[in-house]
Write a protein that holds these residues in place. Structure first.
Motif, PDB file in Angstrom:
ATOM      1  N   ARG A 233       0.639  -1.216   0.103  1.00 16.50           N
ATOM      2  CA  ARG A 233       0.176   0.190   0.123  1.00 16.50           C
ATOM      3  C   ARG A 233       0.902   1.272   0.166  1.00 16.50           C
ATOM      4  O   ARG A 233       0.657   2.049  -0.789  1.00 16.50           O
ATOM      5  N   ILE A 234       1.854   1.281   0.951  1.00 17.53           N
ATOM      6  CA  ILE A 234       2.869   2.441   0.834  1.00 17.53           C
ATOM      7  C   ILE A 234       3.510   2.591  -0.519  1.00 17.53           C
ATOM      8  O   ILE A 234       3.667   3.582  -0.894  1.00 17.53           O
ATOM      9  N   GLY A 235       3.901   1.445  -0.827  1.00 18.29           N
ATOM     10  CA  GLY A 235       4.812   1.446  -2.333  1.00 18.29           C
ATOM     11  C   GLY A 235       3.839   2.277  -3.299  1.00 18.29           C
ATOM     12  O   GLY A 235       3.989   3.131  -4.184  1.00 18.29           O
ATOM     13  N   ARG A 236       2.385   1.943  -3.353  1.00 17.32           N
ATOM     14  CA  ARG A 236       1.445   2.644  -4.411  1.00 17.32           C
ATOM     15  C   ARG A 236       1.333   4.020  -4.148  1.00 17.32           C
ATOM     16  O   ARG A 236       1.511   4.989  -5.060  1.00 17.32           O
ATOM     17  N   LEU A 237       1.126   4.499  -2.687  1.00 18.09           N
ATOM     18  CA  LEU A 237       1.170   5.834  -2.610  1.00 18.09           C
ATOM     19  C   LEU A 237       2.546   6.717  -2.822  1.00 18.09           C
ATOM     20  O   LEU A 237       2.485   7.549  -3.644  1.00 18.09           O
ATOM     21  N   ASP A 238       3.462   5.912  -2.547  1.00 18.66           N
ATOM     22  CA  ASP A 238       4.802   6.779  -2.878  1.00 18.66           C
ATOM     23  C   ASP A 238       5.166   6.843  -4.258  1.00 18.66           C
ATOM     24  O   ASP A 238       5.447   7.780  -4.835  1.00 18.66           O
ATOM     25  N   ARG A 239       4.614   5.823  -5.161  1.00 22.60           N
ATOM     26  CA  ARG A 239       4.842   5.915  -6.556  1.00 22.60           C
ATOM     27  C   ARG A 239       3.913   6.824  -7.237  1.00 22.60           C
ATOM     28  O   ARG A 239       4.563   7.711  -8.101  1.00 22.60           O
ATOM     29  N   ARG A 240       2.665   7.058  -6.753  1.00 25.85           N
ATOM     30  CA  ARG A 240       1.919   8.110  -7.101  1.00 25.85           C
ATOM     31  C   ARG A 240       2.311   9.435  -6.934  1.00 25.85           C
ATOM     32  O   ARG A 240       2.527  10.417  -7.610  1.00 25.85           O
ATOM     33  N   HIS A 241       2.881   9.522  -5.579  1.00 26.19           N
ATOM     34  CA  HIS A 241       3.563  10.832  -5.262  1.00 26.19           C
ATOM     35  C   HIS A 241       4.688  10.985  -5.979  1.00 26.19           C
ATOM     36  O   HIS A 241       4.706  12.091  -6.344  1.00 26.19           O
ATOM     37  N   ALA A 242       5.645  10.355  -6.099  1.00 26.90           N
ATOM     38  CA  ALA A 242       6.879  10.508  -7.050  1.00 26.90           C
ATOM     39  C   ALA A 242       6.464  11.011  -8.227  1.00 26.90           C
ATOM     40  O   ALA A 242       7.017  11.877  -8.950  1.00 26.90           O
ATOM     41  N   ALA A 243       5.480  10.348  -8.983  1.00 28.62           N
ATOM     42  CA  ALA A 243       5.167  10.723 -10.331  1.00 28.62           C
ATOM     43  C   ALA A 243       4.619  12.126 -10.607  1.00 28.62           C
ATOM     44  O   ALA A 243       5.076  12.959 -11.371  1.00 28.62           O
ATOM     45  N   ALA A 244       3.767  12.031  -9.454  1.00 33.76           N
ATOM     46  CA  ALA A 244       3.127  13.779  -9.369  1.00 33.76           C
ATOM     47  C   ALA A 244       4.252  14.712  -9.404  1.00 33.76           C
ATOM     48  O   ALA A 244       3.835  15.972  -9.761  1.00 33.76           O
ATOM     49  N   LEU A 245       5.181  14.700  -8.399  1.00 37.33           N
ATOM     50  CA  LEU A 245       6.310  15.397  -8.119  1.00 37.33           C
ATOM     51  C   LEU A 245       7.412  15.376  -8.930  1.00 37.33           C
ATOM     52  O   LEU A 245       8.324  16.023  -8.846  1.00 37.33           O
TER      53      LEU A 245
ATOM     54  N   PRO B   5      -5.292  21.030  -4.848  1.00 35.55           N
ATOM     55  CA  PRO B   5      -5.866  20.133  -3.618  1.00 35.55           C
ATOM     56  C   PRO B   5      -6.932  19.080  -4.139  1.00 35.55           C
ATOM     57  O   PRO B   5      -6.862  17.932  -3.568  1.00 35.55           O
ATOM     58  N   GLY B   6      -7.347  19.481  -5.190  1.00 35.82           N
ATOM     59  CA  GLY B   6      -8.270  18.049  -6.053  1.00 35.82           C
ATOM     60  C   GLY B   6      -7.432  16.978  -6.144  1.00 35.82           C
ATOM     61  O   GLY B   6      -7.919  15.815  -6.386  1.00 35.82           O
ATOM     62  N   ASP B   7      -6.120  17.109  -6.632  1.00 33.90           N
ATOM     63  CA  ASP B   7      -5.199  15.993  -6.902  1.00 33.90           C
ATOM     64  C   ASP B   7      -4.905  15.053  -5.872  1.00 33.90           C
ATOM     65  O   ASP B   7      -4.704  13.788  -6.034  1.00 33.90           O
TER      66      ASP B   7
ATOM     67  N   ILE C 286      -4.152  10.862  -5.939  1.00 37.76           N
ATOM     68  CA  ILE C 286      -2.765  10.492  -5.264  1.00 37.76           C
ATOM     69  C   ILE C 286      -2.721   9.925  -3.918  1.00 37.76           C
ATOM     70  O   ILE C 286      -1.811   9.102  -3.968  1.00 37.76           O
ATOM     71  N   CYS C 287      -3.594  10.362  -3.272  1.00 40.32           N
ATOM     72  CA  CYS C 287      -3.444   9.779  -1.741  1.00 40.32           C
ATOM     73  C   CYS C 287      -4.592   8.678  -1.576  1.00 40.32           C
ATOM     74  O   CYS C 287      -4.850   8.209  -0.183  1.00 40.32           O
ATOM     75  N   ASN C 288      -5.085   8.252  -2.487  1.00 39.11           N
ATOM     76  CA  ASN C 288      -6.075   7.156  -2.209  1.00 39.11           C
ATOM     77  C   ASN C 288      -5.772   5.895  -1.693  1.00 39.11           C
ATOM     78  O   ASN C 288      -4.469   5.501  -2.137  1.00 39.11           O
ATOM     79  N   GLY C 289      -6.118   5.838  -0.443  1.00 38.84           N
ATOM     80  CA  GLY C 289      -5.469   4.493   0.015  1.00 38.84           C
ATOM     81  C   GLY C 289      -4.915   5.044   1.267  1.00 38.84           C
ATOM     82  O   GLY C 289      -4.450   4.004   2.278  1.00 38.84           O
ATOM     83  N   CYS C 290      -4.647   6.112   1.673  1.00 45.45           N
ATOM     84  CA  CYS C 290      -4.016   6.598   2.549  1.00 45.45           C
ATOM     85  C   CYS C 290      -5.078   6.895   3.959  1.00 45.45           C
ATOM     86  O   CYS C 290      -5.942   7.608   3.593  1.00 45.45           O
ATOM     87  N   GLN C 291      -4.627   6.346   5.060  1.00 46.60           N
ATOM     88  CA  GLN C 291      -5.670   6.799   6.165  1.00 46.60           C
ATOM     89  C   GLN C 291      -5.839   8.121   6.714  1.00 46.60           C
ATOM     90  O   GLN C 291      -6.761   8.500   7.445  1.00 46.60           O
TER      91      GLN C 291
END
Length: 107
Positions: free
Chosen positions: A43-55, A78-80, A84-89
């Motif tokens: 789960r963290i890997g998916r979040l990290d990959r989305r953030h890395a791509a966006a940034l 803010p809408g992103d 990007i954060c889908n799955g983050c608690q």
């Protein structure tokens, strides 16, 4: 995490940071940390990959905390965060949305 973010990064925005693909110092106090990994690696890997791509950040890339904040302020809306954060608690808490809005507030 608070000690690093509040005590170090916010106190000195010129602090250099290195982006990793494994558990790092900010993960230190997390009970899910297992050595250099995490019980939530997938789960963290998916979040990290989305953030890395966006940034547009690559593993091992170095910059100051101020540069990382500026990158977030200019590349994210803010809408992103819903995507990007889908799955983050933390997503539903509004913490990151507020932080992004603060970064984007004109001085």
């Amino acid at each position: 995490m608070n000690a690093i973010v509040h005590g170090r990064l916010r106190a000195d925005p010129q602090t250099p940071v290195v982006f990793t693909v494994m558990a790092d110092s900010i993960c230190g106090p997390c009970p899910s940390r297992r050595g250099m990994g995490c019980t939530a690696d997938e789960r963290i890997g998916r979040l990290d990959r989305r953030h890395a791509a966006a940034l547009d950040i690559r593993p091992g890339q170095r910059m100051t905390w101020a540069e990382a904040q500026a990158r977030a302020a200019t590349r994210l809306q803010p809408g992103d965060l819903g995507r990007i954060c889908n799955g983050c608690q933390w997503l539903g808490l509004g913490i990151c949305q507020s932080a992004l809005a603060e970064l984007q507030r004109p001085e």
